[in-house]
Each structure stands twice: as structure tokens, then as C-alpha cells.
Design a protein around this motif. Structure first.
Motif, PDB file in Angstrom:
ATOM      1  N   TRP A 130       0.837  -1.207   0.000  1.00  0.00           N
ATOM      2  CA  TRP A 130       0.000   0.000   0.000  1.00  0.00           C
ATOM      3  C   TRP A 130       0.868   1.251   0.000  1.00  0.00           C
ATOM      4  CZ3 TRP A 130      -4.170   1.209   4.318  1.00  0.00           C
ATOM      5  CH2 TRP A 130      -4.908   2.319   3.913  1.00  0.00           C
ATOM      6  N   SER A 131       1.896   1.288   0.846  1.00  0.00           N
ATOM      7  CA  SER A 131       2.799   2.438   0.888  1.00  0.00           C
ATOM      8  C   SER A 131       3.548   2.607  -0.429  1.00  0.00           C
ATOM      9  CB  SER A 131       3.787   2.288   2.044  1.00  0.00           C
ATOM     10  OG  SER A 131       3.118   2.259   3.290  1.00  0.00           O
ATOM     11  N   ALA A 132       3.971   1.493  -1.015  1.00  0.00           N
ATOM     12  CA  ALA A 132       4.667   1.577  -2.301  1.00  0.00           C
ATOM     13  C   ALA A 132       3.755   2.139  -3.388  1.00  0.00           C
ATOM     14  CB  ALA A 132       5.174   0.194  -2.696  1.00  0.00           C
ATOM     15  N   ASN A 133       2.506   1.707  -3.396  1.00  0.00           N
ATOM     16  CA  ASN A 133       1.563   2.225  -4.383  1.00  0.00           C
ATOM     17  C   ASN A 133       1.311   3.723  -4.181  1.00  0.00           C
ATOM     18  OD1 ASN A 133      -0.655   1.793  -6.471  1.00  0.00           O
ATOM     19  ND2 ASN A 133      -1.854   2.558  -4.752  1.00  0.00           N
ATOM     20  N   THR A 134       1.233   4.164  -2.925  1.00  0.00           N
ATOM     21  CA  THR A 134       1.023   5.588  -2.642  1.00  0.00           C
ATOM     22  C   THR A 134       2.201   6.428  -3.107  1.00  0.00           C
ATOM     23  OG1 THR A 134      -0.333   5.002  -0.711  1.00  0.00           O
ATOM     24  CG2 THR A 134       0.532   7.246  -0.819  1.00  0.00           C
ATOM     25  N   PHE A 150       4.503  10.096  -7.075  1.00  0.00           N
ATOM     26  CA  PHE A 150       5.687  10.441  -7.874  1.00  0.00           C
ATOM     27  C   PHE A 150       5.285  10.829  -9.291  1.00  0.00           C
ATOM     28  CE2 PHE A 150       9.238   9.424 -10.661  1.00  0.00           C
ATOM     29  CZ  PHE A 150      10.300  10.031 -10.018  1.00  0.00           C
ATOM     30  N   TYR A 151       4.325  10.122  -9.857  1.00  0.00           N
ATOM     31  CA  TYR A 151       3.906  10.406 -11.229  1.00  0.00           C
ATOM     32  C   TYR A 151       2.775  11.426 -11.314  1.00  0.00           C
ATOM     33  CZ  TYR A 151       6.801   6.512 -12.752  1.00  0.00           C
ATOM     34  OH  TYR A 151       7.865   5.677 -13.012  1.00  0.00           O
ATOM     35  N   ASP A 152       2.386  11.992 -10.190  1.00  0.00           N
ATOM     36  CA  ASP A 152       1.357  13.029 -10.192  1.00  0.00           C
ATOM     37  C   ASP A 152       1.990  14.367 -10.583  1.00  0.00           C
ATOM     38  OD1 ASP A 152      -0.818  14.623  -9.862  1.00  0.00           O
ATOM     39  OD2 ASP A 152      -1.032  14.293  -7.697  1.00  0.00           O
ATOM     40  N   PRO A 153       1.590  14.966 -11.708  1.00  0.00           N
ATOM     41  CA  PRO A 153       2.221  16.234 -12.120  1.00  0.00           C
ATOM     42  C   PRO A 153       1.901  17.392 -11.191  1.00  0.00           C
ATOM     43  CG  PRO A 153       0.370  15.696 -13.550  1.00  0.00           C
ATOM     44  CD  PRO A 153       0.581  14.509 -12.673  1.00  0.00           C
ATOM     45  N   LYS A 191       8.508  15.250  -4.671  1.00  0.00           N
ATOM     46  CA  LYS A 191       8.674  13.885  -5.160  1.00  0.00           C
ATOM     47  C   LYS A 191       9.397  13.033  -4.119  1.00  0.00           C
ATOM     48  CE  LYS A 191       6.966  15.021  -9.198  1.00  0.00           C
ATOM     49  NZ  LYS A 191       5.638  14.552  -9.643  1.00  0.00           N
ATOM     50  N   MET A 192       8.857  11.851  -3.867  1.00  0.00           N
ATOM     51  CA  MET A 192       9.465  10.893  -2.954  1.00  0.00           C
ATOM     52  C   MET A 192       9.652   9.569  -3.690  1.00  0.00           C
ATOM     53  SD  MET A 192       9.771  12.620  -0.072  1.00  0.00           S
ATOM     54  CE  MET A 192       9.971  11.429   1.251  1.00  0.00           C
TER      55      MET A 192
END
Length: 210
Positions: free
Chosen positions: A138-142, A147-150, A155-156
Motif C-alpha cells: 500500500w505504501s509503495a503504491n502511494t 511520484f507520477y502526479d504532475p 517527489k518521494m
């Protein structure tokens, strides 16, 4: 390798997974600052974990601060706190139950109870692996989605604890599966033993021949 040897391997895998899970829970390395794009030269790196956030300076100096409130955490980290702790506790209980019913110990006498105890311990360890895999994934998906949200300027990236948590959950699942399949089996005793006294059985009546 017999069942006892496989059970020893399963116990070793569980111990390694437990150590990895504890490290994953304690270290603040779930999220780290990303160096992609224009962030080539940075003076500090931000690291976030379940309990604290740290800032590492370019000189190597680290400053950490505990979270002021649980409500400031993201939903994935809030759930991860509880699920990771439950996973660690459940794996410890599974280890203790395994030692009680395994073939290489004599805590429980041979019988059908031994196999049932090891089966329960294997299920507990598998559940602990699933409990660890859910918050880590879940954390990895978040992190990946952000990260890909413009529209997200901060960025993390995935920290080492994410990968360590995946490895620990896989070790738990493998160890639990081995215990479930290589548990002590009940011996087949379908035959019945017959005991005779010292006296000879009565012989059949004799016939007189002329």
C-alpha cells in the motif's frame, strides 16, 4: 531431508523474516527524497518512516524528529503501524508454537496433537506475512502514484524498508507453507494387536480310529 530438517529450515526463515520486519518497522526509510528532474544537487535528503522523519545533510549529519501526532501521517502509514506490529507479534507467537509441536522438540508427545500444533503455527506465520505485505505494498503504491502526479511538487521514492518488508513477508509465507506441508503426520495404526495367554488354545476334538 526429513520433516524435522524442513521444520528447522522453516524456523530459520521465520527468524530472518522477523529480524527484517523489526528493522523495517524501526528505521525511517520508507520514503526518501527523489533526485529526479532538476534536483541534481541537494543540500539535504528527507527520509520518512513509521515513527519519525529525518533530514540528512550533505555533510552526513542527521536530524530526526518524532511525529507530533498520528493524524499527521498518511493513511498508508497509519495502517502500517498497526499491521507491522501485529505481524511481528504474530510471527513470534508462531515461532513459539512451532517449537512446542515440531519434530525436533519433545514438548508434546508423539500423536495427532503434534501435527495440529505445527499446522496452526504455519497458518499464523503465513498470516503474519500477509499482514506485512499489505501495508508495504500500500505504501509503495502511494509513493509511486504521488511520484507520477504532475500536480505534486514534492517527489518521494521508495525507501529500503519497502523492499525489506517485501522480502520479510515472502520469507514468512514460505516458512509457513513449509510448516503446513511438513508437519508431523499421524502414524497409520489400523491394525489391532492380539495378545494370547500362556495357555495353548484348546485343540479340536480328536476322533478315534479303529
Amino acid at each position: 531431508m526429513g520433516a524435522a530438517g524442513v521444520q528447522i529450515v522453516a524456523v530459520a526463515l521465520t527468524i530472518v523474516g522477523l529480524v527484517a520486519a523489526i528493522i523495517c518497522c524501526a528505521l525511517p526509510r520508507w520514503k526518501e527524497s527523489s533526485f529526479s528532474g532538476d534536483n541534481i544537487v541537494t543540500a539535504q535528503v528527507t527520509q520518512e518512516g513509521l515513527w519519525m522523519s529525518c533530514v540528512v545533510q550533505s555533510t552526513g549529519q542527521m536530524q530526526c524528529k518524532m511525529y507530533d501526532s498520528m493524524l499527521v501521517l498518511a493513511r498508508d502509514l497509519q495502517a502500517a503501524r498497526a499491521m507491522v506490529i501485529i505481524s511481528c507479534v504474530l510471527s513470534i507467537l508462531g515461532l513459539l508454537v512451532t517449537f512446542a509441536g515440531s519434530d525436533f522438540t519433545t514438548c508434546v508427545e508423539e500423536g495427532p496433537a503434534k501435527g495440529k500444533i505445527v499446522l496452526v503455527s504455519g497458518i499464523m506465520i503465513i498470516v503474519s506475512g500477509l499482514m506485512l505485505m499489505v501495508p508495504v505494498s500500500w505504501s509503495a503504491n502511494t509513493v509511486i502514484s504521488a511520484f507520477y502526479d504532475p500536480n505534486n511538487p514534492r517527489k518521494m521514492e521508495l525507501g529500503p524498508c519497502i523492499f525489506l518488508g517485501w522480502a520479510a513477508s515472502v520469507l514468512f509465507i514460505i516458512a509457513g507453507g513449509l510448516l503446513c506441508f511438513f508437519r508431523p503426520r499421524e502414524s497409520n495404526s489400523n491394525y489391532s494387536a492380539k495378545y494370547y495367554s500362556g495357555q495353548q488354545p484348546a485343540s479340536a476334538p480328536t476322533k478315534n480310529y479303529v
